[in-house]
Design an enzyme around this catalytic site. Structure first.
Site, mmCIF file in Angstrom:
data_model
loop_
_atom_site.group_PDB
_atom_site.id
_atom_site.type_symbol
_atom_site.label_atom_id
_atom_site.label_comp_id
_atom_site.label_asym_id
_atom_site.label_seq_id
_atom_site.Cartn_x
_atom_site.Cartn_y
_atom_site.Cartn_z
ATOM 1 N N THR A 1 0.824 -1.209 0.000
ATOM 2 C CA THR A 1 0.000 0.000 0.000
ATOM 3 C C THR A 1 0.855 1.256 0.000
ATOM 4 O O THR A 1 0.445 2.287 -0.531
ATOM 5 C CB THR A 1 -0.934 -0.025 1.233
ATOM 6 O OG1 THR A 1 -1.834 -1.108 1.057
ATOM 7 C CG2 THR A 1 -1.714 1.248 1.396
ATOM 8 N N THR B 1 1.554 -4.319 4.182
ATOM 9 C CA THR B 1 1.403 -4.580 5.614
ATOM 10 C C THR B 1 0.790 -5.944 5.927
ATOM 11 O O THR B 1 0.961 -6.450 7.032
ATOM 12 C CB THR B 1 0.537 -3.492 6.279
ATOM 13 O OG1 THR B 1 -0.761 -3.515 5.683
ATOM 14 C CG2 THR B 1 1.167 -2.130 6.145
ATOM 15 N N ASP B 2 0.075 -6.532 4.961
ATOM 16 C CA ASP B 2 -0.665 -7.762 5.276
ATOM 17 C C ASP B 2 0.255 -8.896 5.732
ATOM 18 O O ASP B 2 -0.126 -9.693 6.597
ATOM 19 C CB ASP B 2 -1.501 -8.218 4.069
ATOM 20 C CG ASP B 2 -2.692 -7.298 3.829
ATOM 21 O OD1 ASP B 2 -3.036 -6.525 4.743
ATOM 22 O OD2 ASP B 2 -3.270 -7.351 2.727
#
Ligand code: ASP
Length: 336
Positions: free
Chosen positions: A22, A101-102
């Site tokens: 992101t 970030t996942d």
């Protein structure tokens, strides 16, 4: 990578290895939802942080540009090998990895166990795409470069910087689906705070990492396959045999203290003579799992200590590069 013509000889040289996420995402101007991750290249990201050149000389490489759900073990091996190679250069002082970030905590922990340098390795990302109002990527990147350039960061293992917090790669978890303050180490605490470009360290991880880790990925082009089985009420026990056929080891995201039904236990016991270790971790997100005399009397049942299921999976996979001996793997889970 030759860092000739350093822009400012007073400043540290920091290498940014970019993987997407992101932080490199773009979407409708101002909005935080429905964007595409991994669209901007690292040069544009660096350009968006106006004062970055005041804290370090930054050099960058785009390793890949993907949503972090598409990161693979091949990307991990590329990243770790690249850091191990570049860190040998005297003119390189530290590293920043930009990442979605996942799965950020997984890559960070893998690097923590496999890079062979005392030089700082900082992983960061963003919860809002670059086109959002108040995008969080530029400050996270700025603070990560600042931390990588700070002498206090040497020898601390791989760290994650997010929303003004400094976390150890081993203990950090994503704990929120959308808020900018999405990372935390829950009971185990942060390592410190960032205020602007200055780190304030409060804690230190005592677990072996980087140069003290026994794991070495040099020359490997794949890792042992470890699968995670999530337990819930009435969960189908046949999943254990299904996964065992495809895996060298299994991690259980168990209920509470890494537990599961008696039907699951029967299936897990059958794996003992097949040489398949089963590490018990917890779906609760915090706490410690120690030896349970009833469950762990099967040699292949190994308590996962304080590691989350996804981190236990990484440690088990690396452990299996060294040994298939259940008692040695058990020891590894006590130490790391
Ligand atoms: N899906 C994105 C990723 O992990 C989420 C993020 O980066 O925040 O790449």
């Amino acid at each position: 990578m030759l860092l000739v013509n350093s822009k400012n000889s007073e400043l540290k040289n920091i290498v940014i290895l970019a993987t997407g996420g992101t932080i490199a995402g773009t979407g409708e101007s101002g909005k935080t939802t429905n964007y595409e991750a991994g669209n901007l290249d690292i040069k544009s990201l660096i350009d968006s942080v106006s004062n970055i050149n005041e804290i370090a000389n930054v050099y960058s490489e785009q390793i890949v540009n993907v949503d972090s759900n598409d990161i693979t073990i091949n990307h991990w091996l590329t990243l770790a090998n690249r850091i191990n190679e570049i860190s040998k250069q005297n003119d390189v002082d530290g590293f920043v990895i930009t990442h979605g970030t996942d799965t950020l905590e997984e890559t960070a922990y893998f690097l923590d166990l496999t890079v062979k340098t005392n030089k700082p390795v900082i992983v960061t990302g963003a919860m809002r795409p670059s086109t959002a109002t108040s995008a969080d990527g530029p400050l996270n990147l700025y603070q990560s470069v600042a931390l990588a350039a700070n002498d206090l960061s040497k020898g601390q293992g791989c760290m994650v910087v997010f929303a003004d917090g400094i976390y150890s790669a081993r203990n950090v978890q994503k704990v929120n689906t959308f808020k900018t303050n999405a990372f935390n180490s829950i009971d185990l605490g942060c390592l410190g705070y960032m205020r602007d470009n200055i780190p304030y360290f409060l804690n230190k991880s005592i677990k072996p990492h980087t140069v003290d880790s026994e794991f070495d990925i040099l020359g490997l082009n794949k890792l042992p396959q470890v699968s995670i089985a999530y337990f819930n009420i009435d969960a189908d026990p046949s999943i254990i045999d299904y996964l065992a056929k495809k895996s060298d080891g299994i991690v259980i995201a168990g209920a509470g203290c890494g537990t599961f039904s008696s039907d699951w236990l029967k299936e897990i016991r059958k794996l003992e003579p097949r040489g398949i270790p089963v590490v018990r971790s917890s779906r609760t997100g915090s706490g410690i799992i120690l030896n349970d005399t009833a469950i762990d009397k099967s040699a292949n049942c190994i308590p996962g200590n304080t590691l989350s299921p996804s981190k236990a999976r990484i440690l088990l996979s690396l452990a299996l590069t060294k040994t298939v001996d259940y008692s040695k793997i058990r020891k590894i889970f006590e130490v790391y």
